[in-house]
Design a protein around this motif. Sequence first.
Motif, short mmCIF file in Angstrom:
data_model
loop_
_atom_site.label_atom_id
_atom_site.label_comp_id
_atom_site.label_asym_id
_atom_site.label_seq_id
_atom_site.Cartn_x
_atom_site.Cartn_y
_atom_site.Cartn_z
N VAL A 88 0.87 -1.18 0.00
CA VAL A 88 0.00 0.00 0.00
C VAL A 88 0.91 1.23 0.00
N ASP A 89 0.83 2.00 -1.08
CA ASP A 89 1.74 3.14 -1.25
C ASP A 89 0.98 4.25 -1.97
N ASP A 90 1.10 5.47 -1.46
CA ASP A 90 0.41 6.61 -2.08
C ASP A 90 1.06 7.06 -3.37
N ARG A 91 2.21 6.53 -3.71
CA ARG A 91 2.91 6.93 -4.92
C ARG A 91 3.09 5.75 -5.87
N ALA A 92 2.11 4.88 -5.92
CA ALA A 92 2.22 3.69 -6.76
C ALA A 92 1.09 3.62 -7.77
N LEU A 93 1.41 3.00 -8.89
CA LEU A 93 0.41 2.66 -9.90
C LEU A 93 0.23 1.14 -9.87
N THR A 94 -0.97 0.68 -10.07
CA THR A 94 -1.17 -0.75 -10.24
C THR A 94 -0.98 -1.07 -11.71
N PHE A 95 -0.03 -1.93 -12.01
CA PHE A 95 0.21 -2.30 -13.39
C PHE A 95 -0.91 -3.23 -13.84
N ASP A 96 -1.61 -2.80 -14.87
CA ASP A 96 -2.77 -3.55 -15.36
C ASP A 96 -2.50 -4.30 -16.66
N GLY A 97 -1.24 -4.38 -17.03
CA GLY A 97 -0.87 -5.09 -18.25
C GLY A 97 -0.92 -4.24 -19.51
N ASP A 98 -1.44 -3.03 -19.41
CA ASP A 98 -1.55 -2.14 -20.56
C ASP A 98 -0.28 -1.31 -20.70
N THR A 99 0.65 -1.79 -21.48
CA THR A 99 1.93 -1.09 -21.64
C THR A 99 1.80 0.18 -22.47
N LYS A 100 0.80 0.22 -23.33
CA LYS A 100 0.63 1.39 -24.21
C LYS A 100 0.25 2.65 -23.44
N SER A 101 -0.47 2.50 -22.35
CA SER A 101 -0.90 3.69 -21.60
C SER A 101 -0.01 3.96 -20.38
N LEU A 102 1.01 3.16 -20.18
CA LEU A 102 1.83 3.30 -18.97
C LEU A 102 2.51 4.66 -18.87
N LEU A 103 3.14 5.13 -19.94
CA LEU A 103 3.80 6.44 -19.89
C LEU A 103 2.79 7.55 -19.57
N HIS A 104 1.62 7.51 -20.16
CA HIS A 104 0.58 8.51 -19.88
C HIS A 104 0.18 8.46 -18.40
N LYS A 105 0.01 7.26 -17.86
CA LYS A 105 -0.35 7.12 -16.45
C LYS A 105 0.73 7.68 -15.54
N ILE A 106 1.98 7.48 -15.92
CA ILE A 106 3.09 8.03 -15.13
C ILE A 106 3.07 9.56 -15.19
N LYS A 107 2.91 10.12 -16.38
CA LYS A 107 2.93 11.58 -16.55
C LYS A 107 1.76 12.27 -15.85
N THR A 108 0.62 11.61 -15.74
CA THR A 108 -0.57 12.24 -15.17
C THR A 108 -0.85 11.78 -13.73
N PHE A 109 0.07 11.06 -13.14
CA PHE A 109 -0.12 10.52 -11.79
C PHE A 109 -0.27 11.64 -10.75
N LYS A 110 -1.19 11.45 -9.83
CA LYS A 110 -1.37 12.34 -8.69
C LYS A 110 -1.60 11.50 -7.45
N THR A 111 -1.06 11.94 -6.32
CA THR A 111 -1.33 11.26 -5.06
C THR A 111 -2.75 11.62 -4.62
N TRP A 112 -3.27 10.90 -3.65
CA TRP A 112 -4.61 11.18 -3.15
C TRP A 112 -4.70 12.60 -2.59
N GLN A 113 -3.59 13.12 -2.11
CA GLN A 113 -3.58 14.47 -1.54
C GLN A 113 -3.63 15.55 -2.62
N ASP A 114 -3.18 15.23 -3.82
CA ASP A 114 -3.13 16.19 -4.91
C ASP A 114 -4.39 16.23 -5.77
N ARG A 115 -5.31 15.34 -5.50
CA ARG A 115 -6.52 15.27 -6.33
C ARG A 115 -7.55 16.26 -5.90
#
Length: 115
Positions: A88-115
């Motif tokens: 359990v980590d506030d700075r983690a993504l769950t890898f869902d097997g979709d490699t094509k959207s991974l970079l986008h998910k990394i670039k748009t990531f926000k912690t629960w505090q930043d939402r």
Amino acid sequence: MARTVVLDFDGVIHSYTSKWQGVDVIPDPPVAGIKEAIQDIRRQYKVVVVSTRCFQEGGLEAVKAWLDRHEIAVDDVLAHKPPAIVYVDDRALTFDGDTKSLLHKIKTFKTWQDR
């Protein structure tokens, strides 16, 4: 041996609203409800807290002292992630097997505090 759940310290247990102020400077209160959640989890799992603070001198002691001060009981505090059934980590993504959207998910990531 009990199955293990690993919780990150900053942002999951320590609210981390003041952000980084030093390895042994932990000024903020716990995340609301986390003490009770950990108590519930510990009824079925071993709970280990991890923090990169623990890699630096004084960090492990500071995290343990903060947990004690807030009367949050855990089974261990470590610098590294041990084998676990879940992390359990506030700075983690769950890898869902979709490699094509991974970079986008990394670039748009926000912690629960930043939402």
